[in-house]
Design an enzyme around this catalytic site. Structure first.
Site, mmCIF file in Angstrom:
data_model
loop_
_atom_site.group_PDB
_atom_site.id
_atom_site.type_symbol
_atom_site.label_atom_id
_atom_site.label_comp_id
_atom_site.label_asym_id
_atom_site.label_seq_id
_atom_site.Cartn_x
_atom_site.Cartn_y
_atom_site.Cartn_z
ATOM 1 N N SER A 141 0.862 -1.230 -0.019
ATOM 2 C CA SER A 141 0.075 -0.071 0.128
ATOM 3 C C SER A 141 0.986 1.224 -0.133
ATOM 4 O O SER A 141 2.171 1.328 0.333
ATOM 5 C CB SER A 141 -0.839 0.011 1.215
ATOM 6 N N TYR A 191 -2.807 -0.251 10.204
ATOM 7 C CA TYR A 191 -2.847 -0.823 8.765
ATOM 8 C C TYR A 191 -1.327 -0.347 8.429
ATOM 9 O O TYR A 191 -0.660 -1.396 7.439
ATOM 10 C CB TYR A 191 -3.588 0.044 8.129
#
Length: 280
Positions: A135, A148
């Protein structure tokens, strides 16, 4: 089997569906996996060179069974795409220890489980590709993403080191850092989990941020079908780049972050350089 065989996790929805479809369209045989194979088949469709199989990335026995099924059907695995993941959103103190560990189990240890099962197949072949979707949050920390980002930063370090382990066996690696793509990552109850704990100091910011994230769903600028085709193109080229920064938004963010890091180095260059032993 003369076709290359691609195994993708998380193919029941989102980017995983697009990757499976793009690979099939490019002439690959595809092993499309997910926790519910019926959902995978419904999402991807039916094809002669498609195997849908149950795979829970947090369950090593499930992973092993899926890899065995892939090899039994196609005889080999040429490309692994670690795509499955989720998003435990929130400020660090609002995320319970159980939530934080669950985030790491899925986003970090999950890909490790799958890769550990696939690598003996690839080493025996003396060739293969390991592609892992990380990501933008694996390169740039941001507000409301403590768990995350931690899971994605961990993936980045693992992938950057793994390439040296595997190069002698003809296995290449690529980390993929997407920006905001119109997937189901921000769908509440699907891939996004809100924080369990309530702390008054964070209450207003948490409520505002949750509403902002919800409003972003379906409005992201990136097209996941185009990203899937780009990944298949890179895989088919035969020479994977170690990293693929995917999307105009994340390219701009990474470039800005690199400039900030350079500035931090320069700000204390003399102090940093002074830390060596003074040899007599």
């Amino acid at each position: 089997m003369t076709k290359k065989v691609l195994l993708v996790t998380g193919a029941g929805r989102g980017l995983g569906v697009d990757i499976a479809k793009a690979a099939l369209a490019a002439g690959y045989a595809v092993v499309a996996t997910g926790r519910n194979p019926e959902n995978v088949e419904k999402a991807v469709g039916v094809a002669g060179d498609l195997l849908t199989v149950r795979l829970d990335i947090t369950d090593p026995a499930s992973v092993r069974a899926a890899v065995d099924a892939a090899v039994a059907r196609f005889g080999r695995i040429d490309v692994l795409v670690n795509n499955a993941g989720n998003f435990y959103a929130g400020y660090f103190e609002n995320i319970s220890p159980e939530q934080f560990r669950a985030q790491m189990e899925t986003n970090f240890f999950g890909p490790l489980n799958v890769t550990r099962a696939v690598l003996p197949v690839m080493r025996a072949q003396r060739g293969g590709q390991v592609i892992t979707i990380t990501s933008a949050a694996g390169l740039i920390g941001r507000e409301f993403c403590a768990a995350y980002a931690a899971s994605k930063f961990a993936l980045e370090g693992w992938m950057e080191s793994l390439r040296f382990d595997l190069e002698p066996y003809g296995i290449s690696t690529m980390a993929v850092e997407p920006g905001f793509f119109r997937t189901e990552l921000l769908v509440e109850g699907s891939s996004t989990i809100w924080p369990e704990l309530e702390i008054e100091d964070y209450a207003g910011r948490t409520a505002a941020t949750i509403e902002a994230w919800k409003g972003m769903n379906g409005q992201q600028g990136g097209d996941p079908a185009k990203l899937a085709r780009a990944l298949v193109t890179l895989s088919s080229s035969g020479e994977l780049p170690p990293r693929f920064v995917a999307g105009a938004d994340v390219m701009a963010g990474v470039e800005q972050n690199l400039d900030a890091i350079r500035g931090q180095v320069e700000a204390h260059r003399e102090l940093s350089a002074s830390l060596s032993y003074d040899e007599a």
